[in-house]
Design a protein around this motif. Structure first.
Motif, PDB file in Angstrom:
ATOM      1  N   ASN A  71     -34.718  17.145   9.666  1.00  0.00           N
ATOM      2  CA  ASN A  71     -33.986  17.193  10.929  1.00  0.00           C
ATOM      3  C   ASN A  71     -32.594  17.788  10.751  1.00  0.00           C
ATOM      4  O   ASN A  71     -32.105  18.520  11.624  1.00  0.00           O
ATOM      5  N   TRP A  72     -31.965  17.477   9.633  1.00  0.00           N
ATOM      6  CA  TRP A  72     -30.658  18.084   9.315  1.00  0.00           C
ATOM      7  C   TRP A  72     -30.784  19.595   9.246  1.00  0.00           C
ATOM      8  O   TRP A  72     -29.945  20.326   9.768  1.00  0.00           O
ATOM      9  N   SER A  73     -31.840  20.085   8.620  1.00  0.00           N
ATOM     10  CA  SER A  73     -32.031  21.529   8.475  1.00  0.00           C
ATOM     11  C   SER A  73     -32.263  22.213   9.816  1.00  0.00           C
ATOM     12  O   SER A  73     -31.901  23.380   9.998  1.00  0.00           O
ATOM     13  N   ILE A  74     -32.846  21.486  10.775  1.00  0.00           N
ATOM     14  CA  ILE A  74     -33.184  22.083  12.074  1.00  0.00           C
ATOM     15  C   ILE A  74     -32.044  21.965  13.077  1.00  0.00           C
ATOM     16  O   ILE A  74     -31.710  22.929  13.788  1.00  0.00           O
ATOM     17  N   TYR A  75     -31.413  20.780  13.118  1.00  0.00           N
ATOM     18  CA  TYR A  75     -30.497  20.462  14.215  1.00  0.00           C
ATOM     19  C   TYR A  75     -29.017  20.419  13.827  1.00  0.00           C
ATOM     20  O   TYR A  75     -28.180  20.090  14.680  1.00  0.00           O
ATOM     21  N   ARG A  76     -28.690  20.740  12.605  1.00  0.00           N
ATOM     22  CA  ARG A  76     -27.289  20.685  12.199  1.00  0.00           C
ATOM     23  C   ARG A  76     -26.485  21.758  12.913  1.00  0.00           C
ATOM     24  O   ARG A  76     -26.997  22.827  13.281  1.00  0.00           O
ATOM     25  N   LYS A  77     -25.195  21.472  13.100  1.00  0.00           N
ATOM     26  CA  LYS A  77     -24.266  22.509  13.539  1.00  0.00           C
ATOM     27  C   LYS A  77     -23.936  23.380  12.335  1.00  0.00           C
ATOM     28  O   LYS A  77     -24.251  23.038  11.189  1.00  0.00           O
ATOM     29  N   GLU A  78     -23.250  24.471  12.563  1.00  0.00           N
ATOM     30  CA  GLU A  78     -22.941  25.384  11.471  1.00  0.00           C
ATOM     31  C   GLU A  78     -22.113  24.679  10.395  1.00  0.00           C
ATOM     32  O   GLU A  78     -21.071  24.087  10.678  1.00  0.00           O
TER      33      GLU A  78
END
Length: 567
Positions: free
Chosen positions: A534-541
């Motif tokens: 989920n971090w890889s998909i939904y993280r901000k820049e």
């Protein structure tokens, strides 16, 4: 046991009775050293040797077998050197390596995240030998354990060598100033003759401190010492390339007790700014205030943070000002942007080189993958400068001349000291735990490499292999692995089971929150797979893992640990 004990109030802990009646930390240690029936220390001496820098341990892998054979546990001592600022010369290293190889059960050296080294597996008959070796080298182990000011940390390797030298000198001054004054160490281990009526502890007192006390000296913007986890911190304020004063922070600490909501981790709080000439006076005043006000009836609530919570920061601050005869100035501006160590080669402003070598969990030994111990010994034999031990369990070969750089690089490569590692592994660590730590509830160091490899594979699967996560594993909740300042922290709950904490931040200024309790490694990996995906998909820049799980409200942010940590 010690005879003619002075009766103390029953409300005091057992440890307070031991200290009060120890005759300034002597106890009957000399009698136990002569006792050849047991390899251990008896009665109160089991606790008192800690003030001298040693813990009695046994190999817990062998406990059941030895018990069945009606043998005492395989007792041996762990000795922790006092090394303020973490600096050890190459010549000193050579002698320490020789002792570890010939006179310990494990033959290894272990770097700690308290910026010093430990020797595990020293038999009682070798204790005087190692203390006398340390003394000849200008070292000692006094005050590296139990209820005193522990080894003083300082920022390891900023590019400004002159500032680092000042930082180191202050770490050493504070360490020496707060050191126990008892002559017991010299009498017992160095065979110096006892002089009557010479003991006095003007700072620590006859009963020493209520609990252990930890100190740092820090150069912003690098928080490599995890200052927020320490009782007393001096943040250097620099003008015209010299240290003019310090911001003082107090009351940090990470140890908890599982299920006990009267214990909590806490981040150090700001007291104020002082000019550099007030440093030792303020250090003494903070320590003596904690000495006099700290809880001596409940060791679980005896650290500085609990004293501050009890009386309030303002009252504690006023008492320190009164004792030091100062008024704190407002905090000067500072900020932290980095944590951890930069592995590899760097050049400083004096045109010298340094090589930071990654030491997984600080364990210096030879194995099939690399010859760390042999390689470092070879470097020590040709390098005229110093080694710097870091608070992240790594080692810096410092002050390397341009002429000597190629020689040291060739040694490092031939012994495989320079290896390619992931950012995850580089920024993670574990405490010792089994088999030697008596407090261990679950594995830490021994499971670390296998576990990190599995997390690395998860990171690779989701194209996050170049990213940093600060991940730490502790075998128990006492805080040695500093898991409660990690983005992902594992704390041992029982054999093969851990509490999983997430939500700390990259620079070590936020405490993580419990995510799952009492789960297995397999379950932990499943949760981390879900979270990292989920971090890889939904993280901000460029959003860090710890910031992501807070922003997405996967866990609540711990703002006030007293109220937020357990709820």
């Amino acid at each position: 046991m010690i005879k003619n004990l002075k009766k103390l109030p029953l409300t005091l802990t057992k440890e307070e009775h031991i200290k009060e009646n120890s005759n300034y930390l002597r106890g009957t240690i000399t009698n136990d050293l002569k006792n050849k029936i047991t390899n251990g220390f008896t009665g109160d001496n089991f606790s008192l040797i800690r003030f001298h820098g040693m813990y009695q341990q046994d190999d817990r892998d062998l406990r059941v077998e030895r018990n069945q054979q009606k043998l005492e546990p395989r007792y041996a001592m762990m000795l922790r050197c006092r090394l303020p600022g973490g600096i050890i010369s190459s010549k000193q290293w050579v002698k320490i390596d020789a002792f570890a190889s010939k006179n310990t059960l494990y033959g290894t050296i272990r770097l700690t995240n308290r910026q010093t080294f430990q020797l595990h597996g020293i038999l009682k008959k070798q204790l005087k030998n190692i203390h006398q070796i340390l003394h000849k080298l200008g070292l000692d182990s006094l005050g590296t354990a139990n209820d005193v000011n522990r080894n003083v940390l300082c920022t390891s390797d900023p590019m400004q060598s002159q500032i680092h030298q000042e930082c180191y000198e202050w770490a050493k001054k504070i360490s020496d100033y707060l050191l126990p004054q008892t002559k017991a160490y010299a009498e017992i281990w160095l065979d110096q003759k006892k002089v009557l009526s010479t003991d006095n502890e003007p700072i620590l007192g006859k009963s020493y401190l209520p609990r252990k006390f930890k100190t740092t000296v820090v150069i912003p913007p690098h928080n490599d010492v995890d200052l927020y986890a320490n009782d007393m911190n001096f943040i250097a304020i620099i003008e015209n390339n010299i240290i003019v004063g310090f911001n003082v922070l107090i009351g940090g600490g990470l140890s908890i007790t599982h299920g006990n909501k009267q214990t909590w981790p806490f981040l150090a709080l700001e007291l104020g700014y002082i000019t550099i000439d007030k440093t030792l006076s303020v250090a003494k005043s903070i320590v003596t205030t904690q000495r006099d006000w700290g809880n001596r009836t409940n060791r679980k609530n005896a650290k500085t943070r609990y004293t501050i919570e009890k009386v309030g920061l303002d009252i504690f601050k006023k008492e320190v000002e009164k004792r030091a005869n100062i008024t704190f100035e407002p905090i000067r501006f500072y900020s932290f942007t980095t944590r951890g160590d930069t592995i590899g080669w760097k050049k400083d402003i004096n045109n010298h080189w340094s090589l930071t070598i990654f030491i997984q969990n600080g364990r210096i030994c030879d194995n099939n993958h690399q010859l760390l111990k042999s390689g470092l010994l070879q470097i020590a034999n040709v390098h005229p400068g110093n080694f710097k031990l870091t608070s992240n369990q790594n080692i810096i070969i410092s002050e390397i001349s341009n002429e000597n750089k190629n020689k040291i690089e060739q040694i490092a490569k031939s012994y495989k000291l320079i290896t390619k590692i992931s950012k995850l592994r580089e920024n993670s660590m574990a405490c010792v735990s089994f088999p030697t730590c008596p407090l261990a509830m679950a594995e830490a160091e021994r499971m670390f490499s296998f576990f990190i490899t599995k997390v690395e594979n998860i990171m690779l699967k989701y194209n996050m292999e170049k990213e940093i996560i600060v991940l730490r594993i502790s075998g128990c909740p006492n805080g040695c692995g500093r898991s409660l300042l990690a983005e992902i922290g594992l704390i041992g709950k029982s054999i093969d089971r851990y509490n999983l904490y997430i939500g700390g931040n990259r620079i070590g200024s936020r405490i993580p929150k419990i995510y799952k309790e009492n789960i297995t490694e397999k379950e932990i990996l499943l949760h981390l797979k879900f979270l990292i995906k989920n971090w890889s998909i939904y993280r901000k820049e460029n959003e860090d893992f710890g910031d992501f799980v807070i922003r997405k409200k996967i866990v609540k942010e711990v703002i006030n640990p007293i109220h937020d940590f357990w709820n």
